[in-house]
Design a protein around this motif. Sequence first.
Motif, mmCIF file in Angstrom:
data_model
loop_
_atom_site.group_PDB
_atom_site.id
_atom_site.type_symbol
_atom_site.label_atom_id
_atom_site.label_comp_id
_atom_site.label_asym_id
_atom_site.label_seq_id
_atom_site.Cartn_x
_atom_site.Cartn_y
_atom_site.Cartn_z
ATOM 1 N N GLY A 133 -3.050 8.598 0.858
ATOM 2 C CA GLY A 133 -1.627 8.386 1.107
ATOM 3 C C GLY A 133 -0.763 9.420 0.428
ATOM 4 O O GLY A 133 0.253 9.860 0.973
ATOM 5 N N LEU B 248 -4.085 -1.615 -0.951
ATOM 6 C CA LEU B 248 -3.751 -0.228 -0.652
ATOM 7 C C LEU B 248 -3.759 0.004 0.856
ATOM 8 O O LEU B 248 -2.871 0.673 1.406
ATOM 9 C CB LEU B 248 -4.751 0.701 -1.340
ATOM 10 C CG LEU B 248 -4.446 2.195 -1.335
ATOM 11 C CD1 LEU B 248 -3.173 2.483 -2.107
ATOM 12 C CD2 LEU B 248 -5.613 2.972 -1.930
ATOM 13 N N THR C 236 -0.604 -1.869 2.412
ATOM 14 C CA THR C 236 0.674 -1.192 2.205
ATOM 15 C C THR C 236 0.749 0.100 3.011
ATOM 16 O O THR C 236 1.826 0.504 3.455
ATOM 17 C CB THR C 236 0.902 -0.894 0.711
ATOM 18 O OG1 THR C 236 -0.256 -0.249 0.167
ATOM 19 C CG2 THR C 236 1.170 -2.173 -0.062
ATOM 20 N N GLY C 237 -0.394 0.750 3.211
ATOM 21 C CA GLY C 237 -0.407 1.898 4.111
ATOM 22 C C GLY C 237 -0.089 1.486 5.533
ATOM 23 O O GLY C 237 0.625 2.179 6.266
ATOM 24 N N TYR D 115 3.924 1.493 -1.800
ATOM 25 C CA TYR D 115 2.590 2.083 -1.644
ATOM 26 C C TYR D 115 2.160 2.780 -2.936
ATOM 27 O O TYR D 115 1.017 2.645 -3.390
ATOM 28 C CB TYR D 115 2.589 3.084 -0.487
ATOM 29 C CG TYR D 115 1.233 3.710 -0.227
ATOM 30 C CD1 TYR D 115 0.356 3.149 0.688
ATOM 31 C CD2 TYR D 115 0.834 4.854 -0.911
ATOM 32 C CE1 TYR D 115 -0.893 3.708 0.921
ATOM 33 C CE2 TYR D 115 -0.415 5.419 -0.688
ATOM 34 C CZ TYR D 115 -1.267 4.846 0.228
ATOM 35 O OH TYR D 115 -2.507 5.399 0.441
ATOM 36 N N SER E 231 -1.041 2.051 -5.321
ATOM 37 C CA SER E 231 -1.952 3.163 -5.570
ATOM 38 C C SER E 231 -2.068 3.456 -7.062
ATOM 39 O O SER E 231 -3.160 3.747 -7.572
ATOM 40 C CB SER E 231 -1.456 4.408 -4.822
ATOM 41 O OG SER E 231 -2.316 5.504 -5.031
ATOM 42 N N THR F 169 -5.112 3.433 7.117
ATOM 43 C CA THR F 169 -5.519 2.099 6.668
ATOM 44 C C THR F 169 -7.037 1.958 6.643
ATOM 45 O O THR F 169 -7.620 1.463 5.667
ATOM 46 C CB THR F 169 -4.914 1.032 7.592
ATOM 47 O OG1 THR F 169 -3.484 1.132 7.554
ATOM 48 C CG2 THR F 169 -5.335 -0.360 7.166
ATOM 49 N N SER G 170 -8.730 3.834 3.822
ATOM 50 C CA SER G 170 -8.466 3.258 2.503
ATOM 51 C C SER G 170 -9.485 2.193 2.113
ATOM 52 O O SER G 170 -9.620 1.860 0.934
ATOM 53 C CB SER G 170 -7.055 2.651 2.467
ATOM 54 O OG SER G 170 -6.071 3.641 2.665
#
Length: 421
Positions: free
Chosen positions: A41, A105, A108-109, A132, A136, A195, A198
Amino acid sequence: MTDHTAVIDPVEASPHQGRSAGREPSPLPLVTSLYVTQYLGVGFVYVGLTAMLRQQGVSLESLAAVSLAGVMWALKPLWAPLVDRYGHTSAGHYRTWLLVMQPLLALTGLALVTVREPERHLGLLGAVIAVYTFVSATQDIAADGLTARAVDDRTRPLANGVANAAQWLGNVLGGGVIVLVHAHLGWIPAMLTLTALSLMPLPMLLRHRERGADAPAPRLGQAYAQLGGVFRQPGGMRWGLVVMPLFLAGTTSAYGLLTPMLTDAGWSLTRLGWVMGFFLVAPAALASLAVGPCVHRYGARACLLVTGLVDALAIVALLPTATGHAPLVPTLVALAVYVAAMAASSTVVYSENMARARSASAATDFTTLAAVAMLASYLLGAALLAAAGSLGYPAVLGVCAVLALVGTAAAATRVRAGAGA
């Protein structure tokens, strides 16, 4: 230095985790995946998204304001003691945090999907990026703690090289692969790709057996009272508050200018994606891995001096790009040398930071030192990007070269010859 392999926590080594008492597997693949996903991200926001917004006519001053959301990383010490103190379960300590943070993570992405026209909703974009970055940053605290416990004096330089190389891989993948997906398929597929990537560490996290601390974690009040304890160690104040932030801020100062400079020089999103996302991963990763043995052989001071000087020279070599002249081959060479020197410098610095982390508060100590460097780098980077809007790229890039030399001089004169600072 602390030997993080000396004690195995009896709960974490229990048979129900499905591991035999034989030789433990290397933690390096897990460390790699954690730091790659952590920086996916970051790479997208500070490389790919910057290029997209700049192509849509967003000013450098506005880009600088959006980038300040990254300062959340520098505030990590405010909640790092919570990560050190709480979360110990039968699944481990830092591992428990990571099993929660890694899916968050990804979620939120995924929230970035809601910002379909980011150039028209900079306020909303900045808010989502701040959330984000918070998630992170928390994942980073736990990853640092897990890594610090998993290594010893012998394996620490290699582990830091792997972690730094993985950060670069995540950074350039986020600034490359995600950009290419966006260029060909659009915003929503790009965010879905972010996403999915991650979630990459989850299978290894589920199999990992975490080692215990050499000493019990301090009580929360005590942890906050000792938040700056890492600076009270011998040489800690000089290293943590002067030499390290000055050196890292100087050597990384030009990085935030690269994407807008190349965009304004006429590079397409596709070219930026291939160069920033694929080409630059090799020199950055190789330099991160190669510098560890060099620290053992030549010492930290020599490595900081060489990498800092090369960094400054590479910044000077980028001056034609600052004037809008960015032919492919010479620009690639200058970029490769710059990111290699920057990555190697960071590896040396963070290896020293990890060596200063105390076992019972490994995440807090390492995070505190990293936060000081990040605060200096983010604030300086945003200021330089905003200044480029009025002063122009060449003048600001010249300032970056001077800052790199000043930081290198500080490191060369204040760090003892040999392995330590």
